[in-house]
Design a protein around this motif. Structure first.
Motif: not given
Length: 905
Positions: A250, A252, A517
């Motif tokens: 992931e 961010q 993701i």
């Protein structure tokens, strides 16, 4: 008494007599007279960029804060009394340093903290002193945008995330990695918040820090394409048998811009780049003279993100959006919103069209209520008279997750569809209602709140919005396609997989729409390791936003007959996007020229920038050559290609008078290059995302016309161009255009010198000031210079021929006279005289000084002949003839007689 009053009034104005001298009537009269003198508004720049160091109060502005007033030097009217800042709770103030010169200063009222806010954008205006010292009839300038960046100070020391780290090792075993530590720094800038090194301070311990640890810091150089994140990663399960593995990576990026690194062009430019239909209306544009309704709103960053704190609303002027929308239209917006306060929260209005007075009917509105997005659309009775859908509801978690999301509402009445981040959502609740009864009440369109014109004592805003909005647009009469919607919300950075073909059998993978993701699944550890090593980070922006992107990798391992058999800790890393090489945009061209008045009056006018050139360069560090030296590395400039998004041509020294002058540009020049423009008395603005060459071509066709140029001496213009909505700006290129009046070139000699005379003779025949003007105004071409030199040489040859013919004729006359004299005196038939023609004899009284003088005269004669002066030639001929008649130099005469023997008479 009337002449006395006519003399008395200017005296009062010149002395600046205020209301304190004389009676009340006289004071009022003086104020009225002073108000009549105050004819002009102050003038300031349209935009300012400033830098302030953290915890300091000095703002360095570019350009400096200076206000000018055409009423100067009249007291009060021509003086600057104040600079006012528009915006709520801003930590800045502007003060006047000198009323006469208009100089001002921007400073902080309190210490600025970069960790709280990195930049500020607000509006500023200048005010003159009006009619007197008591803030009477002040005139204010146009609104200017001020953008201030906060320069960070290294004030925080790094701190570890955990107070202690523990690990267990087996005696005699060598480990590649024992444990991971991480420190953070609270400074706001990447320069001071980066952790550059770790050091073990305890001596003589059998451990070391691996600087090549992939879990640490991953640097990304802009423009490097796709970069692997985990090139050497592998997962070990201690040879235990597993049935399946799942890896989730992931990225961010929710704290960068609108949720990730997206293009920061204006909304209109982005719509055009994505191929959206024309006619889109921007409801939250950048503040300007034409779009001033957003000037009082809080701006969160340079990407024109507007922050609504529950106390602000903006009225959109009449005529911007059609009164009644058709059955087809589209509303788009970026929104970041958190949970509403209270159990029974009030409606939070994003967009509202309501009655301006008398009543409180909402014709259409878009609002948030208890984490639901609601769209209201009520038809008028003249459009329909049946019970029809009026409210559409969507209940989504993303509405209150405090993250950025892109919303598109496509209306094809009675069907309304919502797109959020590119995915389609149908309304879960539709409420029907009757159409609105007909009335003649005007409507008010607002953003950030709803206007309540009736049912209250005083009309006011209500139902305020709490959150951030950007790129709020409406497109009447058209729905956007799925392709355009996907393009508008596309993220320019994300996770990627290099070489999908080599992932191996049995590997499944899935990206979310924004590619932040990645989920990978498989049953073979070796294949999973090889697949994870191909995961990369990519950022397709030419000038990406620098800073940190957090990266998290989590794993799930399932054994046979069990749900989860091995617990694997999460791996935290981060991608550091380095600062892109900043371009230096330079405008070059002719900055001053003259044209006859007739050209200004013609239908085509005068082309202002026929040779303007736009070049963008960047500084590249070059290592020294093979020679060993201690000199530092040198910097060389290399050109780079990128787009521009606007160029402004500003009129300097006062706006254009539309009764006699204008700037013009054919619309075809814009359309064929996919650019737009706006024109006003203050200048010409060209905008749209396009290459530098496109902007050059358009600027080459800007024309200035003035059909009454007799009263004008000169006009000055300034060009400034931008990339990425003002993130990078060019130099300010100034041009002065002067009118060549006929009465100034009526003198014949001046005209001849101006047109014919070679440039290398101007300093000889004219004073310095005059010749410099001529050199600036008329630059002869190479062909003209060659012609002039040829003519001069021809004149010189002809003059020398005439000179020698005259000398020969004179010598012939002298010989005849000498012969006659000899016949009268004696018979010289038996006399033989031998003359050496190569020998020069000097007569009495002639020495070296005279010889040198003669040589100098000959040199001067040649110079004079080359300059083409007929007078000098005639004087030389007369002097030669005089010397021949008087016989002052016998040797020279003999030599001339010998030379003449070869001349045909």
């Amino acid at each position: 008494m009337l002449p006395g009053r006519l003399c008395w009034v200017p005296l009062l104005l010149a002395l600046g007599v205020g209301s304190g001298s004389g009676g009340g009537g006289d004071s009022r009269q003086r104020r009225l007279l002073a108000a009549k003198v105050n004819k002009h508004k102050p003038w300031i720049e349209t935009s300012y960029h400033g830098v302030i160091t953290e915890n300091n109060d000095t703002v360095i502005l570019d350009p400096p804060l200076v206000a000018l007033d055409k009423d100067a030097p009249v007291p009060f009217a021509g003086e600057i009394c104040a600079f006012k800042i528009h915006g709520q709770e801003l930590p800045f103030e502007a003060v006047v340093l000198n009323k006469t010169s208009g100089e001002g200063r921007l400073r902080a009222k309190s210490p600025i903290d970069c960790e709280l806010q990195k930049e500020y954008t607000f509006i500023i205006q200048a005010y003159d002193c009006g009619a007197g010292p008591h803030e009477t009839a002040w005139k204010k300038s146009h609104k200017a945008v001020v953008h201030i960046q906060v320069k960070d100070v290294n004030e925080f020391a790094p701190t570890f995330k955990e107070p202690a780290y523990k690990a267990v090792v087996t005696e005699g075993k060598i480990y590649d990695s024992i444990l991971q530590v991480e420190a953070v720094d609270e400074d706001c800038s990447p320069q001071y918040s980066q952790i550059c090194n770790y050091e073990i301070v305890t001596t003589d311990v059998p451990f070391a820090i691996d600087r090549n640890d992939w879990t640490k810091r991953i640097e990304y150089q802009p423009g490097s394409g796709s970069m692997p994140l985990f090139p050497s990663i592998h997962l070990e399960t201690c040879d235990g048998a597993v049935s399946s593995l799942q890896i989730i990576a992931e990225l961010q990026t929710n704290y960068i811009g609108k949720g990730c690194d997206r293009e920061t062009y204006s909304e209109k430019s982005l719509q055009k780049l994505c191929g959206a239909s024309s006619g889109i209306i921007d409801l939250l544009p950048s503040p300007s003279a034409a779009t001033n309704w957003t000037a009082g709103l809080l701006v969160d960053s340079s990407e024109m993100i507007f922050k609504f704190d529950g106390r602000q609303g903006a009225k959109i002027p009449d005529g911007i959006v059609p009164k009644n929308l058709t059955d087809q239209f589209t509303i788009t917006m970026w929104m970041k919103h958190g949970p509403s306060p209270g159990v029974r929260a009030e409606k939070e209005t994003i967009l509202c069209n309501s009655d301006k007075t008398e009543m409180n009917r909402h014709h259409y509105a878009l609002y948030v209520h208890n984490c639901r997005l609601v769209f209201l659309l009520r038809k008028d009775f003249d459009q329909a008279d049946t019970f029809r859908p009026a409210e559409f509801h969507w209940k989504l978690d993303q509405i209150c997750d405090k993250e950025w999301h892109y919303y598109v509402i496509n209306v094809e009445f009675p069907v309304v569809t919502l797109y959020m981040d590119g995915a389609t959502y149908e309304p879960y609740l539709v409420t029907n209602d009757w159409p609105i009864h007909p009335s003649h009440i005007a409507m008010q369109l607002t953003v950030g709140a709803c206007w309540q014109g009736g049912e209250v004592t005083k009309p006011r805003f209500a139902q305020f919005f709490h959150g951030s909005l950007a790129s709020l647009t409406i497109r009447p009469g058209k729905m956007e396609s799925q392709k355009v919607i996907s393009c508008l919300q596309a993220c320019k950075e994300g996770l990627d997989i290099n070489s999908l073909e080599s992932l191996g059998q049995g590997i499944k993978y899935h990206f979310n729409p924004s590619q932040s993701i990645l989920v990978m699944e498989g049953d073979d550890i070796g294949n999973i390791n090889r697949a994870l090593q191909k995961v990369s980070y990519i950022n397709s922006r030419q000038f990406p936003t620098a800073g940190v992107r957090r990266l998290k990798v989590s794993s799930k391992v399932q054994c046979f007959g069990e749900d989860v058999c091995i617990s694997i800790p999460e791996v935290d890393a981060y991608v550091m996007v380095l600062q892109a090489i900043e371009p230096r945009i330079t405008l070059r061209g002719t900055d001053h020229f003259w044209r006859p008045a007739a050209q200004f009056e013609s239908a085509r006018g005068v082309t202002l920038f026929p040779d303007i050139k736009i070049v963008s360069t960047f500084a590249k560090t070059e290592a020294p050559g093979d020679v060993k030296t201690t000199d530092p590395k040198s910097e060389v400039l290399e050109e780079m290609l990128h787009n521009l998004d606007f160029c402004d041509i500003l009129v300097i020294g006062g706006d254009l008078d539309p009764r006699q002058e204008c700037l013009e540009l054919n619309h075809s020049e814009l359309h064929q290059r996919h650019l737009d423009a706006t024109n006003s008395t203050a200048g010409y603005s060209i905008y749209g995302v396009g290459s530098m060459s496109r902007y050059e071509q358009v600027l080459h066709h800007i024309r200035y016309r003035n059909w009454r140029p007799a009263s004008l001496e000169a006009r000055r213009f300034r060009i400034k161009c931008s990339e990425l909505n003002g993130r990078y700006t060019s130099n300010e290129f100034n041009l002065e255009v002067s009118i060549l009046h006929e009465d100034r070139v009526s003198d014949k000699e001046h005209v001849n010198h101006l047109i014919v005379q070679p440039p290398f003779l101007q300093s000889v025949h004219h004073p310095e000031s005059r010749s410099s003007i001529q050199r600036s105004s008329v630059v002869p071409s190479i062909a003209t210079v060659v012609i002039i030199i040829s003519v001069c040489m021809l004149v010189f040859v002809v003059a020398m021929g005439v000179y020698r013919v005259r000398i020969a004729h004179q010598h012939f006359i002298q010989e005849t006279e000498a012969a006659k004299e000899s016949e009268m005196d004696w018979d010289d038939s038996a006399l033989t005289i031998t003359v050496n023609p190569m020998e020069k004899h000097e007569g009495p009284g002639h020495g070296e000084d005279e010889t040198e003088g003669e040589e100098e005269e000959e040199a001067e004669e040649e110079t004079s002949s080359s300059s083409g002066s007929d007078d000098s030639e005639e004087e030389e001929e007369e002097e030669g003839m005089g010397r021949g008649r008087h016989g002052q130099n016998g040797a020279r005469q003999a030599q001339l007689e010998w030379d003449d023997s070869t001349l045909p008479y």
